[in-house]
Design a protein around this motif. Sequence first.
Motif, PDB file in Angstrom:
ATOM      1  N   GLU A   4      -1.807   5.965  11.230  1.00 32.68           N
ATOM      2  CA  GLU A   4      -0.405   5.788  10.819  1.00 32.68           C
ATOM      3  C   GLU A   4      -0.234   6.112   9.338  1.00 32.68           C
ATOM      4  O   GLU A   4       0.718   6.807   8.950  1.00 32.68           O
ATOM      5  CB  GLU A   4       0.050   4.357  11.098  1.00 32.68           C
ATOM      6  CG  GLU A   4       1.492   4.092  10.687  1.00 32.68           C
ATOM      7  CD  GLU A   4       1.900   2.643  10.843  1.00 32.68           C
ATOM      8  OE1 GLU A   4       3.013   2.299  10.383  1.00 32.68           O
ATOM      9  OE2 GLU A   4       1.118   1.858  11.397  1.00 32.68           O
ATOM     10  N   ILE A   5      -1.140   5.610   8.508  1.00 36.35           N
ATOM     11  CA  ILE A   5      -1.059   5.855   7.063  1.00 36.35           C
ATOM     12  C   ILE A   5      -1.186   7.355   6.770  1.00 36.35           C
ATOM     13  O   ILE A   5      -0.415   7.916   5.987  1.00 36.35           O
ATOM     14  CB  ILE A   5      -2.146   5.065   6.312  1.00 36.35           C
ATOM     15  CG1 ILE A   5      -1.898   3.560   6.441  1.00 36.35           C
ATOM     16  CG2 ILE A   5      -2.199   5.463   4.839  1.00 36.35           C
ATOM     17  CD1 ILE A   5      -3.074   2.704   5.981  1.00 36.35           C
ATOM     18  N   GLU A   6      -2.156   7.980   7.414  1.00 38.93           N
ATOM     19  CA  GLU A   6      -2.375   9.418   7.170  1.00 38.93           C
ATOM     20  C   GLU A   6      -1.170  10.236   7.647  1.00 38.93           C
ATOM     21  O   GLU A   6      -0.773  11.199   6.977  1.00 38.93           O
ATOM     22  CB  GLU A   6      -3.651   9.870   7.874  1.00 38.93           C
ATOM     23  CG  GLU A   6      -4.912   9.306   7.226  1.00 38.93           C
ATOM     24  CD  GLU A   6      -6.191   9.770   7.901  1.00 38.93           C
ATOM     25  OE1 GLU A   6      -7.245   9.782   7.231  1.00 38.93           O
ATOM     26  OE2 GLU A   6      -6.148  10.114   9.104  1.00 38.93           O
TER      27      GLU A   6
ATOM     28  N   LEU B  76       0.823  -1.209   0.000  1.00 39.24           N
ATOM     29  CA  LEU B  76       0.000   0.000   0.000  1.00 39.24           C
ATOM     30  C   LEU B  76       0.857   1.259   0.000  1.00 39.24           C
ATOM     31  O   LEU B  76       0.623   2.186  -0.798  1.00 39.24           O
ATOM     32  CB  LEU B  76      -0.914  -0.014   1.226  1.00 39.24           C
ATOM     33  CG  LEU B  76      -1.827   1.196   1.427  1.00 39.24           C
ATOM     34  CD1 LEU B  76      -2.833   1.301   0.300  1.00 39.24           C
ATOM     35  CD2 LEU B  76      -2.536   1.123   2.775  1.00 39.24           C
ATOM     36  N   LEU B  77       1.869   1.294   0.851  1.00 40.88           N
ATOM     37  CA  LEU B  77       2.738   2.469   0.920  1.00 40.88           C
ATOM     38  C   LEU B  77       3.512   2.665  -0.381  1.00 40.88           C
ATOM     39  O   LEU B  77       3.761   3.807  -0.804  1.00 40.88           O
ATOM     40  CB  LEU B  77       3.690   2.354   2.112  1.00 40.88           C
ATOM     41  CG  LEU B  77       3.027   2.393   3.499  1.00 40.88           C
ATOM     42  CD1 LEU B  77       4.056   2.138   4.592  1.00 40.88           C
ATOM     43  CD2 LEU B  77       2.317   3.722   3.725  1.00 40.88           C
ATOM     44  N   ASP B  78       3.879   1.564  -1.030  1.00 43.42           N
ATOM     45  CA  ASP B  78       4.557   1.657  -2.331  1.00 43.42           C
ATOM     46  C   ASP B  78       3.641   2.294  -3.382  1.00 43.42           C
ATOM     47  O   ASP B  78       4.071   3.156  -4.159  1.00 43.42           O
ATOM     48  CB  ASP B  78       4.996   0.273  -2.811  1.00 43.42           C
ATOM     49  CG  ASP B  78       6.196  -0.266  -2.037  1.00 43.42           C
ATOM     50  OD1 ASP B  78       6.853   0.534  -1.337  1.00 43.42           O
ATOM     51  OD2 ASP B  78       6.458  -1.479  -2.130  1.00 43.42           O
ATOM     52  N   ILE B  79       2.380   1.869  -3.401  1.00 42.62           N
ATOM     53  CA  ILE B  79       1.410   2.424  -4.361  1.00 42.62           C
ATOM     54  C   ILE B  79       1.190   3.904  -4.070  1.00 42.62           C
ATOM     55  O   ILE B  79       1.163   4.733  -4.997  1.00 42.62           O
ATOM     56  CB  ILE B  79       0.073   1.655  -4.289  1.00 42.62           C
ATOM     57  CG1 ILE B  79       0.263   0.210  -4.724  1.00 42.62           C
ATOM     58  CG2 ILE B  79      -0.980   2.336  -5.183  1.00 42.62           C
ATOM     59  CD1 ILE B  79      -0.951  -0.678  -4.453  1.00 42.62           C
TER      60      ILE B  79
ATOM     61  N   ILE C 263      -0.749   9.304  -4.205  1.00 40.57           N
ATOM     62  CA  ILE C 263      -2.159   9.194  -3.841  1.00 40.57           C
ATOM     63  C   ILE C 263      -2.568  10.286  -2.850  1.00 40.57           C
ATOM     64  O   ILE C 263      -1.840  10.586  -1.902  1.00 40.57           O
ATOM     65  CB  ILE C 263      -2.448   7.800  -3.239  1.00 40.57           C
ATOM     66  CG1 ILE C 263      -2.171   6.694  -4.267  1.00 40.57           C
ATOM     67  CG2 ILE C 263      -3.883   7.708  -2.715  1.00 40.57           C
ATOM     68  CD1 ILE C 263      -3.049   6.735  -5.496  1.00 40.57           C
ATOM     69  N   HIS C 264      -3.760  10.851  -3.064  1.00 42.04           N
ATOM     70  CA  HIS C 264      -4.303  11.874  -2.166  1.00 42.04           C
ATOM     71  C   HIS C 264      -5.421  11.331  -1.272  1.00 42.04           C
ATOM     72  O   HIS C 264      -5.667  11.872  -0.191  1.00 42.04           O
ATOM     73  CB  HIS C 264      -4.863  13.047  -2.980  1.00 42.04           C
ATOM     74  CG  HIS C 264      -3.855  13.734  -3.826  1.00 42.04           C
ATOM     75  ND1 HIS C 264      -3.768  13.562  -5.201  1.00 42.04           N
ATOM     76  CD2 HIS C 264      -2.866  14.597  -3.495  1.00 42.04           C
ATOM     77  CE1 HIS C 264      -2.778  14.297  -5.683  1.00 42.04           C
ATOM     78  NE2 HIS C 264      -2.204  14.931  -4.666  1.00 42.04           N
ATOM     79  N   ALA C 265      -6.132  10.298  -1.749  1.00 41.33           N
ATOM     80  CA  ALA C 265      -7.283   9.798  -0.992  1.00 41.33           C
ATOM     81  C   ALA C 265      -7.448   8.306  -1.247  1.00 41.33           C
ATOM     82  O   ALA C 265      -7.152   7.812  -2.341  1.00 41.33           O
ATOM     83  CB  ALA C 265      -8.553  10.532  -1.387  1.00 41.33           C
ATOM     84  N   ILE C 266      -7.930   7.592  -0.223  1.00 39.06           N
ATOM     85  CA  ILE C 266      -8.178   6.149  -0.342  1.00 39.06           C
ATOM     86  C   ILE C 266      -9.626   5.855   0.017  1.00 39.06           C
ATOM     87  O   ILE C 266     -10.114   6.247   1.082  1.00 39.06           O
ATOM     88  CB  ILE C 266      -7.260   5.331   0.588  1.00 39.06           C
ATOM     89  CG1 ILE C 266      -5.791   5.554   0.241  1.00 39.06           C
ATOM     90  CG2 ILE C 266      -7.605   3.835   0.508  1.00 39.06           C
ATOM     91  CD1 ILE C 266      -4.821   4.869   1.192  1.00 39.06           C
TER      92      ILE C 266
ATOM     93  N   GLY D 118       0.093  11.700   4.438  1.00 39.68           N
ATOM     94  CA  GLY D 118      -0.771  12.850   4.193  1.00 39.68           C
ATOM     95  C   GLY D 118      -2.030  12.504   3.421  1.00 39.68           C
ATOM     96  O   GLY D 118      -2.809  13.388   3.045  1.00 39.68           O
ATOM     97  N   VAL D 119      -2.249  11.220   3.185  1.00 41.10           N
ATOM     98  CA  VAL D 119      -3.420  10.753   2.428  1.00 41.10           C
ATOM     99  C   VAL D 119      -4.663  10.802   3.312  1.00 41.10           C
ATOM    100  O   VAL D 119      -4.601  10.573   4.513  1.00 41.10           O
ATOM    101  CB  VAL D 119      -3.178   9.301   1.934  1.00 41.10           C
ATOM    102  CG1 VAL D 119      -4.447   8.672   1.409  1.00 41.10           C
ATOM    103  CG2 VAL D 119      -2.098   9.279   0.878  1.00 41.10           C
ATOM    104  N   LYS D 120      -5.828  11.106   2.704  1.00 40.16           N
ATOM    105  CA  LYS D 120      -7.102  11.001   3.395  1.00 40.16           C
ATOM    106  C   LYS D 120      -7.603   9.561   3.244  1.00 40.16           C
ATOM    107  O   LYS D 120      -7.787   9.079   2.120  1.00 40.16           O
ATOM    108  CB  LYS D 120      -8.136  11.950   2.782  1.00 40.16           C
ATOM    109  CG  LYS D 120      -7.822  13.423   2.969  1.00 40.16           C
ATOM    110  CD  LYS D 120      -8.133  13.880   4.382  1.00 40.16           C
ATOM    111  CE  LYS D 120      -7.932  15.377   4.528  1.00 40.16           C
ATOM    112  NZ  LYS D 120      -8.216  15.834   5.909  1.00 40.16           N
ATOM    113  N   VAL D 121      -7.794   8.876   4.357  1.00 39.59           N
ATOM    114  CA  VAL D 121      -8.304   7.503   4.338  1.00 39.59           C
ATOM    115  C   VAL D 121      -9.754   7.546   4.800  1.00 39.59           C
ATOM    116  O   VAL D 121     -10.040   7.820   5.965  1.00 39.59           O
ATOM    117  CB  VAL D 121      -7.486   6.567   5.249  1.00 39.59           C
ATOM    118  CG1 VAL D 121      -8.032   5.144   5.167  1.00 39.59           C
ATOM    119  CG2 VAL D 121      -6.007   6.599   4.851  1.00 39.59           C
ATOM    120  N   PHE D 122     -10.676   7.295   3.864  1.00 38.62           N
ATOM    121  CA  PHE D 122     -12.097   7.439   4.174  1.00 38.62           C
ATOM    122  C   PHE D 122     -12.643   6.180   4.851  1.00 38.62           C
ATOM    123  O   PHE D 122     -13.370   5.379   4.262  1.00 38.62           O
ATOM    124  CB  PHE D 122     -12.882   7.751   2.900  1.00 38.62           C
ATOM    125  CG  PHE D 122     -12.578   9.112   2.351  1.00 38.62           C
ATOM    126  CD1 PHE D 122     -12.836  10.251   3.093  1.00 38.62           C
ATOM    127  CD2 PHE D 122     -12.019   9.252   1.089  1.00 38.62           C
ATOM    128  CE1 PHE D 122     -12.543  11.512   2.597  1.00 38.62           C
ATOM    129  CE2 PHE D 122     -11.728  10.515   0.582  1.00 38.62           C
ATOM    130  CZ  PHE D 122     -11.985  11.643   1.337  1.00 38.62           C
TER     131      PHE D 122
END
Length: 341
Positions: free
Chosen positions: A95-97, A66-69, A75-78, A101-105
């Motif tokens: 942790e991911i955000e 996931l972090l590689d992608i 990526i800006h949003a998941i 800096g990605v928005k994880v919905f």
Amino acid sequence: MKKVNVLISGSGSLYGVAIIQSLLQSDLSLNLVACDTSVRTLGLYLAHQAYIVPPAQQEEQYLTSLLDIIAKENIHAIFVASSHELAFYSHNKLEIEKKTGVKVFTNLPETMNICNDKWRTVNFLKEHGFYFPITIRYPEDKDKIDEFIKEVQFPVIIKPRQGAGSQGLYIVNQYEELQPLLENKQDILLQQYLPDDCGEFTTGICTGTNGRVLSGITLKRYLQEGMTMSADADDFMEITDYCKEVARVLKPYGPCNFQLRLLNGNPYIFEINPRFSSSTGMRCLLGVNEAEILIRAEVLGEAIDQTKILKCSVIRQYTDYLVPTEKIIRLQKEFNIEQKN
């Protein structure tokens, strides 16, 4: 307008395809990146980019992929479209955000626990003054069964504390039916039967940061094996406004669905699903593009206007898609996946 790179995880699910199709209809400048565990899932071929990932249950490997992608595609949003991946994203959301800096919905574990456990759902509604179906547990409250039956009368509902759809749900009409369904069982609920004279409703509420309500739509739904196969959109604003109030207290993040029936004209919620719904595509057709709304509000910081909802009916019919075999073979080779007979 900047291009927004969006990852749809579990893209081959009904929800995943609906999210991708909704975003393809958007006027936003989007790059849609799909990932799934199998090359034979439709979302991979509808999106602009495709990746194969390990199952989310293999947490370390999945997180690495996931972090590689995220890094490769900026990526800006998941959007999480697989129910099998919700637990992973819930526990790793912060942790991911923080790292990317990605928005994880998706929701944090506290909210997921309230929604996924129907006993906790009932108690949440009760504690905050909302309507709720009278409910007891089995075996914890087995000495209260007689009192419960006397209060609510038959029929009653028997269902597991956790689970979705109609799996494990029974409508019981007399005492003689109770014991065989309860024998040697754990984590079971006995619940007041809510009449279906007025039908059953599903309300979709999208919320942003701190539970800010972004959109709402209520459909009267017609079920087949626990899934909405047809729905009517009409003037259901009282139900929608009620569910918005519940959402403001619950404060979910992203899409959230409230399943309810009416009792004495009042909306009684019996299930809350903190994820995209099987009616996501229907809602988009009726004017509420939930995925687009979330990107506009949470990624681009735009104000969201009240959407005009079409007063219409939707009937679901599955569609077959042609996918060039070369694309499947190319994806297999790219991710070193062995061809299965």
